[in-house]
Design a protein around this motif. Structure first.
Motif, PDB file in Angstrom:
ATOM      1  N   ARG A 160      -0.723   7.388  -3.487  1.00  0.00           N
ATOM      2  CA  ARG A 160       0.113   6.848  -2.483  1.00  0.00           C
ATOM      3  C   ARG A 160      -0.478   7.257  -1.009  1.00  0.00           C
ATOM      4  N   GLY A 161      -0.616   8.479  -0.856  1.00  0.00           N
ATOM      5  CA  GLY A 161      -1.310   9.070   0.228  1.00  0.00           C
ATOM      6  C   GLY A 161      -2.603   8.280   0.933  1.00  0.00           C
ATOM      7  N   LYS A 162      -3.306   7.734  -0.326  1.00  0.00           N
ATOM      8  CA  LYS A 162      -4.609   7.071   0.197  1.00  0.00           C
ATOM      9  C   LYS A 162      -4.209   5.660   0.139  1.00  0.00           C
ATOM     10  N   ASN A 163      -3.035   5.099   0.331  1.00  0.00           N
ATOM     11  CA  ASN A 163      -2.879   3.794   0.242  1.00  0.00           C
ATOM     12  C   ASN A 163      -2.970   2.885  -0.829  1.00  0.00           C
ATOM     13  N   TYR A 164      -3.243   3.563  -2.093  1.00  0.00           N
ATOM     14  CA  TYR A 164      -3.234   2.485  -3.175  1.00  0.00           C
ATOM     15  C   TYR A 164      -1.974   2.090  -3.700  1.00  0.00           C
ATOM     16  N   ALA A 165      -1.641   1.239  -4.295  1.00  0.00           N
ATOM     17  CA  ALA A 165      -0.615   0.842  -4.791  1.00  0.00           C
ATOM     18  C   ALA A 165      -0.579   1.396  -6.290  1.00  0.00           C
ATOM     19  N   GLN A 187       0.803  -1.144  -0.037  1.00  0.00           N
ATOM     20  CA  GLN A 187      -0.023   0.105  -0.130  1.00  0.00           C
ATOM     21  C   GLN A 187       0.774   1.280  -0.154  1.00  0.00           C
ATOM     22  N   GLY A 188       0.553   2.047  -0.975  1.00  0.00           N
ATOM     23  CA  GLY A 188       1.095   3.445  -1.003  1.00  0.00           C
ATOM     24  C   GLY A 188       2.413   3.346  -1.790  1.00  0.00           C
ATOM     25  N   THR A 189       2.904   2.045  -2.349  1.00  0.00           N
ATOM     26  CA  THR A 189       4.211   2.066  -3.069  1.00  0.00           C
ATOM     27  C   THR A 189       3.950   1.918  -4.663  1.00  0.00           C
ATOM     28  N   ILE A 190       5.302   2.214  -5.018  1.00  0.00           N
ATOM     29  CA  ILE A 190       5.081   2.187  -6.604  1.00  0.00           C
ATOM     30  C   ILE A 190       5.636   0.713  -7.217  1.00  0.00           C
ATOM     31  N   ILE A 191       4.772   0.119  -8.150  1.00  0.00           N
ATOM     32  CA  ILE A 191       5.096  -1.288  -8.302  1.00  0.00           C
ATOM     33  C   ILE A 191       5.421  -1.486  -9.843  1.00  0.00           C
ATOM     34  N   ARG A 192       6.483  -1.733 -10.341  1.00  0.00           N
ATOM     35  CA  ARG A 192       6.810  -1.995 -11.787  1.00  0.00           C
ATOM     36  C   ARG A 192       6.662  -3.388 -12.344  1.00  0.00           C
ATOM     37  N   LYS A 193       6.997  -4.520 -11.270  1.00  0.00           N
ATOM     38  CA  LYS A 193       7.041  -5.870 -11.468  1.00  0.00           C
ATOM     39  C   LYS A 193       7.015  -6.665 -10.237  1.00  0.00           C
ATOM     40  N   ALA A 194       6.687  -7.877 -10.164  1.00  0.00           N
ATOM     41  CA  ALA A 194       6.784  -8.460  -8.890  1.00  0.00           C
ATOM     42  C   ALA A 194       8.167  -8.958  -8.846  1.00  0.00           C
ATOM     43  N   TRP A 236     -10.213   9.898 -13.454  1.00  0.00           N
ATOM     44  CA  TRP A 236     -11.452  10.610 -14.137  1.00  0.00           C
ATOM     45  C   TRP A 236     -11.185  10.950 -15.685  1.00  0.00           C
ATOM     46  N   HIS A 237     -10.369  11.771 -15.859  1.00  0.00           N
ATOM     47  CA  HIS A 237     -10.162  12.542 -17.383  1.00  0.00           C
ATOM     48  C   HIS A 237      -9.270  12.020 -17.950  1.00  0.00           C
ATOM     49  N   HIS A 238      -8.200  11.261 -17.396  1.00  0.00           N
ATOM     50  CA  HIS A 238      -6.867  10.901 -18.325  1.00  0.00           C
ATOM     51  C   HIS A 238      -6.064  12.108 -18.623  1.00  0.00           C
ATOM     52  N   TRP A 239      -5.898  13.133 -17.752  1.00  0.00           N
ATOM     53  CA  TRP A 239      -5.417  14.326 -18.143  1.00  0.00           C
ATOM     54  C   TRP A 239      -3.768  14.023 -17.578  1.00  0.00           C
ATOM     55  N   TYR A 240      -2.784  14.762 -18.213  1.00  0.00           N
ATOM     56  CA  TYR A 240      -1.406  14.680 -17.721  1.00  0.00           C
ATOM     57  C   TYR A 240      -0.920  15.951 -17.099  1.00  0.00           C
ATOM     58  N   HIS A 241      -1.680  17.041 -16.789  1.00  0.00           N
ATOM     59  CA  HIS A 241      -1.232  18.241 -16.371  1.00  0.00           C
ATOM     60  C   HIS A 241      -1.002  17.968 -14.870  1.00  0.00           C
ATOM     61  N   TYR A 242      -0.770  19.061 -14.443  1.00  0.00           N
ATOM     62  CA  TYR A 242      -0.340  19.155 -12.940  1.00  0.00           C
ATOM     63  C   TYR A 242      -1.745  19.005 -11.958  1.00  0.00           C
ATOM     64  N   PHE A 243      -1.703  18.386 -10.910  1.00  0.00           N
ATOM     65  CA  PHE A 243      -3.124  18.539  -9.998  1.00  0.00           C
ATOM     66  C   PHE A 243      -2.564  18.900  -8.613  1.00  0.00           C
ATOM     67  N   ASN A 244      -3.299  19.758  -8.313  1.00  0.00           N
ATOM     68  CA  ASN A 244      -2.982  20.074  -6.739  1.00  0.00           C
ATOM     69  C   ASN A 244      -4.083  18.951  -6.015  1.00  0.00           C
ATOM     70  N   GLN A 245      -3.746  19.085  -4.730  1.00  0.00           N
ATOM     71  CA  GLN A 245      -4.497  17.991  -3.818  1.00  0.00           C
ATOM     72  C   GLN A 245      -5.952  17.812  -4.256  1.00  0.00           C
ATOM     73  N   LYS A 246      -6.523  18.936  -4.203  1.00  0.00           N
ATOM     74  CA  LYS A 246      -8.131  19.138  -4.523  1.00  0.00           C
ATOM     75  C   LYS A 246      -8.496  18.326  -5.845  1.00  0.00           C
ATOM     76  N   ALA A 247      -7.912  18.830  -6.773  1.00  0.00           N
ATOM     77  CA  ALA A 247      -7.962  18.252  -8.340  1.00  0.00           C
ATOM     78  C   ALA A 247      -7.711  16.825  -8.204  1.00  0.00           C
ATOM     79  N   ALA A 248      -6.538  16.407  -7.672  1.00  0.00           N
ATOM     80  CA  ALA A 248      -6.318  14.893  -7.695  1.00  0.00           C
ATOM     81  C   ALA A 248      -7.168  14.226  -6.903  1.00  0.00           C
ATOM     82  N   ALA A 249      -7.727  15.030  -5.816  1.00  0.00           N
ATOM     83  CA  ALA A 249      -8.762  13.984  -5.054  1.00  0.00           C
ATOM     84  C   ALA A 249     -10.105  13.843  -5.825  1.00  0.00           C
TER      85      ALA A 249
END
Ligand SMILES: [Zn+2]
Length: 304
Positions: free
Chosen positions: A214-219, A90-97, A164-177
């Protein structure tokens, strides 16, 4: 006098005639208006009833919704659709096992759907080959194609969040949420699955989305083999590209949505049969991580 009288009579007749006409006309008008009024009143009442029925149904549905979701979630759990990640991922970045080189398992992943046509074709190929894969869905496309989203889960595949949108630009905390929470909420509403996997659009790790996830414990799930199928090479080029990058514990990136994916659909059976010929079997991303977790636990136990 006579003249007056002779004048008076026709006037009287005229009045009588007019009075008769008026009463007849009013007689005609009033019933017609009344019918019209009654019809309108009935219509209004009917509409009010309709609204009442609709509101009533909605209220009843509202009451049933949590129960429906709960039972669907229980069913999903019983069938193995629901999954929890080992906490260490949780909260890590995974490229392979990280698996022993002799463990020839690999995870196929499909991004940017659900997409009319291609998602169903990919699901069909996976079903024919008895393979479970991982789909990273885009919220706005899931909203348009909820049945496909549900089918992904019902057919035993894992569903993950691809913003939600598949956008690439920078997201602040609220927009990322907004991007991540809304997509996960919709995944839950449509499938009953609470996903713990996030894949950043374009694999971008520094525009605020991955940090929020990552802050929300997603992998945060990246990949080790990029098919680059969005460039739409021929099926044989696509197949060779995947084969060359495939390793035990690997994660293969492909796309079932976001545009014309006919090349991916054409290459998929070839990719599957060639990997199988090399001794690979196919697992979902959570299964892959579970295998690494168990392997490492085994190593840790042996060391003790
Ligand atoms: Zn994508």
């Amino acid at each position: 006098m006579e003249n007056n009288k002779s004048f008076a009579w026709p006037q009287g007749i005229l009045f009588a005639f007019l009075a008769l006409c008026s009463s007849l006309t009013i007689g005609f008008i009033i019933p017609i208006n009344l019918i019209g009024f009654q019809a309108e009143t009935k219509q209004t009442i009917k509409n009010i009833n309709d609204i009442e029925v609709k509101v009533g149904t909605q209220q009843r549905l509202k009451k049933f919704k949590p129960a429906m979701l709960t039972s669907w979630q229980q069913e999903a759990k019983a069938k193995g659709f629901s999954y929890t990640l080992p906490t260490r991922f949780q909260g890590t970045i995974i490229r392979k096992a990280k698996l022993a080189p002799n463990k020839k398992v690999i995870a196929l992943t499909f991004d940017d759907g659900p997409w009319p046509g291609y998602t169903a074709q990919v699901l069909e190929i996976l079903r024919e080959n008895n393979i479970k894969a991982t789909f990273f869905v885009v919220g706005k496309y899931l909203k348009n194609n909820p049945e496909l989203g549900k089918r992904i889960v019902v057919e035993g595949h894992v569903i993950g969040n691809h913003s939600w949108h598949h956008w690439y630009h920078y997201f602040n905390q609220k927009a990322a949420a907004f991007e991540i929470d809304n997509t996960s909420d919709l995944i839950y509403q449509v499938t009953g699955v609470k996903t713990t996997l996030f894949r950043p659009p374009g694999g971008m790790l520094h525009n605020g989305l991955a940090a929020y996830a990552r802050g929300k414990n997603y992998a945060v799930v990246m990949w080790s083999a990029d098919s680059a199928d969005y460039s739409r090479p021929s099926a044989s080029v696509l197949t060779n590209r995947v084969l060359q990058q495939s390793k035990p514990g690997g994660i293969v990136l492909m796309h079932d949505g976001g545009g014309n994916r006919s090349h991916t659909v054409a290459a998929l059976p070839l990719i599957i049969s060639k990997l199988r010929n090399q001794g690979y079997s196919f697992v979902t991303v959570p299964e892959l991580l579970e295998m690494q977790y168990k392997d490492q636990k085994l190593i840790a136990n042996t060391n003790q």
